[in-house]
Design an enzyme around this catalytic site. Structure first.
Site, PDB file in Angstrom:
ATOM      1  N   CYS A   1      13.103   3.427   1.491  1.00  0.00           N
ATOM      2  CA  CYS A   1      13.337   4.828   1.096  1.00  0.00           C
ATOM      3  C   CYS A   1      14.080   5.531   2.223  1.00  0.00           C
ATOM      4  O   CYS A   1      13.749   6.658   2.574  1.00  0.00           O
ATOM      5  CB  CYS A   1      12.029   5.513   0.724  1.00  0.00           C
ATOM      6  SG  CYS A   1      10.826   5.552   2.055  1.00  0.00           S
TER       7      CYS A   1
ATOM      8  N   ALA B   1       0.826  -1.214   0.000  1.00  0.00           N
ATOM      9  CA  ALA B   1       0.000   0.000   0.000  1.00  0.00           C
ATOM     10  C   ALA B   1       0.867   1.273   0.000  1.00  0.00           C
ATOM     11  O   ALA B   1       1.914   1.282   0.639  1.00  0.00           O
ATOM     12  CB  ALA B   1      -0.893  -0.008   1.233  1.00  0.00           C
ATOM     13  N   PRO B   2       0.449   2.311  -0.740  1.00  0.00           N
ATOM     14  CA  PRO B   2      -0.824   2.493  -1.462  1.00  0.00           C
ATOM     15  C   PRO B   2      -0.845   1.938  -2.879  1.00  0.00           C
ATOM     16  O   PRO B   2      -1.842   2.134  -3.581  1.00  0.00           O
ATOM     17  CB  PRO B   2      -0.988   4.005  -1.481  1.00  0.00           C
ATOM     18  CG  PRO B   2       0.417   4.525  -1.537  1.00  0.00           C
ATOM     19  CD  PRO B   2       1.232   3.561  -0.715  1.00  0.00           C
TER      20      PRO B   2
HETATM   21  C1  LIG Z   1       7.162   1.831   2.007  1.00  0.00           C
HETATM   22  S1  LIG Z   1       5.490   1.502   2.304  1.00  0.00           S
HETATM   23  C2  LIG Z   1       5.026   0.628   0.856  1.00  0.00           C
HETATM   24  C3  LIG Z   1       4.840   1.495  -0.369  1.00  0.00           C
HETATM   25  C4  LIG Z   1       4.293   0.720  -1.557  1.00  0.00           C
HETATM   26  N1  LIG Z   1       5.129  -0.411  -1.866  1.00  0.00           N
HETATM   27  C5  LIG Z   1       4.143   1.578  -2.783  1.00  0.00           C
HETATM   28  O1  LIG Z   1       5.002   1.537  -3.667  1.00  0.00           O
HETATM   29  O2  LIG Z   1       3.136   2.297  -2.872  1.00  0.00           O
HETATM   30  C6  LIG Z   1       5.586   0.236   3.488  1.00  0.00           C
HETATM   31  C7  LIG Z   1       4.267  -0.460   3.787  1.00  0.00           C
HETATM   32  O3  LIG Z   1       4.530  -1.547   4.671  1.00  0.00           O
HETATM   33  C8  LIG Z   1       3.355  -1.790   5.402  1.00  0.00           C
HETATM   34  N2  LIG Z   1       3.731  -2.700   6.502  1.00  0.00           N
HETATM   35  C9  LIG Z   1       4.393  -2.397   7.643  1.00  0.00           C
HETATM   36  N3  LIG Z   1       4.615  -3.497   8.372  1.00  0.00           N
HETATM   37  C10 LIG Z   1       4.078  -4.536   7.674  1.00  0.00           C
HETATM   38  C11 LIG Z   1       3.976  -5.941   7.906  1.00  0.00           C
HETATM   39  N4  LIG Z   1       4.492  -6.491   9.006  1.00  0.00           N
HETATM   40  N5  LIG Z   1       3.361  -6.699   6.980  1.00  0.00           N
HETATM   41  C12 LIG Z   1       2.836  -6.139   5.862  1.00  0.00           C
HETATM   42  N6  LIG Z   1       2.895  -4.813   5.595  1.00  0.00           N
HETATM   43  C13 LIG Z   1       3.511  -4.031   6.488  1.00  0.00           C
HETATM   44  C14 LIG Z   1       2.890  -0.408   5.775  1.00  0.00           C
HETATM   45  O4  LIG Z   1       1.524  -0.417   6.112  1.00  0.00           O
HETATM   46  C15 LIG Z   1       3.192   0.368   4.489  1.00  0.00           C
HETATM   47  O5  LIG Z   1       2.051   0.447   3.693  1.00  0.00           O
END
Ligand SMILES: C[S@@+](CC[C@H](N)C(=O)[O-])C[C@H]1O[C@@H](n2cnc3c(N)ncnc32)[C@H](O)[C@@H]1O
Length: 297
Positions: free
Chosen positions: A225, A111-112
């Protein structure tokens, strides 16, 4: 104790002045063409009618740079799914993963959906992408973006990815890990050390799970990032030292620095040079760390 600042990285970032300047912004406004909804030629015509500045980006034909004050997210063309507003540096990891058509892909922290929708475009809406996240409010944006962009090969799931129960299922895995997001800072103050340490533990567990979920011979891309080596090279070094996996060289078309062999008293090994660090001044965009791993057969 006061918070550390970006000067923590002075020794490892060449062009440190340019780096500090880029942190202050403004950053480029960039969008990525969505081939599921419109041809590139037609999109370019519409963009030229709507925005004063529309630059094609030489390293990636799907990306366009607009003017610094443009708000492409407000346009009806955005609502129609013709493009996704995405930082240039964030477009690199899906290209490194390079999933083949008809393959089975896991986007563990999706997400997103910037990278999920890009993977869907790369795969020409074929195969299956499991786009997972654990945060419900962010899952809503993920579902909405997947639907807006017409990504028919995406299934959204809600799990803490550390505990997904499966083994050797995926041809490709993208782990865009939760991180301290130092690459998006506009100020020099860093997150407190305890946050870095706690995220580092989560990242390590997520990457170990990615290894279990990958088929033998599968590709895993680990990216963040942030600049912190504890969330980047240290995580990758730990899996290289404990599992049957190797790191592959990247052939990026964008300016970048190699991964670090060491930081302070920590030694990560020379193989880590194969990873890439994209700093804000490289693309006038956010920071990124990318490593490409191949699970042994
Ligand atoms: C860097 S963001 C991802 C951005 C996304 N890949 C994009 O390009 O739009 C990291 C994501 O990891 C999720 N997250 C954090 N801990 C997590 C977990 N244990 N399992 C799955 N998702 C997790 C967060 O909710 C967040 O949406």
């Amino acid at each position: 104790m006061g918070r550390e600042t970006l000067f923590r990285y002075k020794e490892i970032i060449p062009d440190f002045d340019a780096f500090l300047q880029a942190i202050k912004g403004p950053r480029n406004v960039t969008i990525r063409w969505n081939p599921h909804k419109i041809t590139r030629e037609r999109l370019l015509e519409l963009l030229n009618e709507s925005f004063e500045v529309v630059e094609e980006i030489s390293w990636y034909e799907s990306a366009f740079r607009l003017g610094p004050n443009d708000r492409p997210g407000k346009s009806l063309y955005h609502a129609l799914g013709y493009y996704y507003v995405q930082e240039e540096s964030a477009m690199v990891a899906p290209l490194v993963l390079e999933p083949k058509k008809n393959s089975i892909v896991l986007d563990m922290c999706a997400a997103p959906g910037g990278k999920t929708t890009q993977l869907s475009a790369i795969m020409e809406n074929s195969g299956t992408i499991i786009a997972n996240d654990k945060a419900i409010p962010r899952l809503k944006s993920l579902v909405s973006n997947v639907s807006r962009l017409g990504c028919l090969n995406v299934i959204v799931t809600w799990n803490d990815a550390r505990f997904i129960e499966a083994k050797e299922l995926f041809d490709y895995i993208l782990l865009d890990a939760p991180c301290t997001a130092e690459g998006n800072l506009t100020d020099i103050k860093l997150m407190p050390t305890h946050m870095r340490e706690s995220l580092s533990r989560i990242q390590k567990a997520l990457l170990a799970k990615a290894y279990d979920l990958a088929k033998p011979g599968a590709t895993i891309v680990y990216c963040t990032c942030t600049f912190a080596p504890e969330e980047n090279e240290q995580i990758v070094a730990s899996i290289l030292n404990s599992k049957n996996v190797r790191i592959e060289s990247l052939h990026l078309k964008v300016p970048h620095e190699p991964g670090l062999e060491s930081f302070g008293s920590q030694c990560y090994g020379s193989e880590l040079k194969k990873a890439a660090r994209i700093y804000p001044h490289h693309l006038n965009s956010g920071g990124a760390f990318i490593a490409k791993l191949r699970k042994g057969s």
